[in-house]
Scaffold this active site. Structure first.
Site, PDB file in Angstrom:
ATOM      1  N   ALA A 253      43.941   2.361  20.325  1.00  0.00           N
ATOM      2  CA  ALA A 253      43.217   3.506  20.876  1.00  0.00           C
ATOM      3  C   ALA A 253      44.081   4.736  20.669  1.00  0.00           C
ATOM      4  CB  ALA A 253      42.905   3.301  22.353  1.00  0.00           C
ATOM      5  N   SER A 254      43.436   5.887  20.658  1.00  0.00           N
ATOM      6  CA  SER A 254      44.156   7.095  20.260  1.00  0.00           C
ATOM      7  C   SER A 254      45.052   7.665  21.345  1.00  0.00           C
ATOM      8  CB  SER A 254      43.156   8.176  19.824  1.00  0.00           C
ATOM      9  OG  SER A 254      42.417   7.740  18.705  1.00  0.00           O
TER      10      SER A 254
END
Length: 212
Positions: free
Chosen positions: A10-11
């Site tokens: 995930a970012s």
């Protein structure tokens, strides 16, 4: 022996990198496979320097499978960085299997004869390149729109910057005051260690700020 190595990304720290784990597990179980190792991190797909991804590559043996939910979990990289990552994957002969790329699914199964395998590899290399380009374009387009929106909001006097997750930060601060360990806090709140560090640093800064 071929190992399935699942990569979850995930970012940001506030996103759940493990969100797609059940989908990857289902994919493996449906094919009578088992995921041998999981690699999870909160890092931008637009940067090449991702510790868990490179740990996966280091751990892998020739023929192992790198399993991802979507190609953009693996790459939102620039052309040069994508080529550098592919070079490392190809050096280890790691096969990429993505749930959003059905032609890659056969790569998770038993080896085929040389001619069939060569054809599958060629098709998947082409499609991976295409999806990587699409993922990069989506990333740059979103960043451009975001920047344009911020400029408009600033001009209208509406932009105040990103707001902290005040409720979770307050919960983290309360747990710290109770002497709970960082590991326990991570588990309880879903926050990363870097998020806890920001809370700690913020409190220190507030305590040392001059009072008027």
């Amino acid at each position: 022996m071929t190992f399935i190595r699942a990569y979850l990304r995930a970012s940001t720290d506030d996103q759940d990198a493990g969100r797609a784990r059940s989908d990857l597990e289902t994919f493996a179980v449906d094919r009578g496979l088992r995921v041998a190792a999981w690699y999870t991190e909160n890092e931008s797909g637009a940067k090449l320097d991702r510790p868990e991804l490179f740990r996966l590559i280091e751990d892998a043996s020739p023929g192992d499978v790198l399993l991802v939910e979507q190609v953009d979990r693996l790459s939102r990289l620039s052309t040069d960085d994508w080529e550098a990552l592919k070079l490392k994957l190809n050096h280890k002969r790691i096969r990429v299997v993505a749930l959003d790329l059905p032609t890659s699914w056969m790569g998770a199964e038993a080896r085929h004869d040389d001619a069939t395998q060569a054809m599958l590899d060629a098709v998947n290399r082409m499609l991976l390149d295409m999806l990587a380009v699409v993922a990069r374009k989506d990333y740059t387009d979103r960043r451009r729109r975001q920047a344009q929106g911020i400029v408009k909001a600033q001009q209208a006097g509406l932009y105040r910057g990103r707001r902290a997750d005040t409720e979770r930060h307050a919960a983290i601060a309360e747990m710290l005051d109770k002497g709970m360990s960082w590991s326990t806090i991570c588990t309880a709140t879903g926050a990363s260690r870097s998020t806890i560090k920001r809370v700690v640093d913020g409190r220190k800064a507030a305590q040392t700020s001059p009072q008027f």
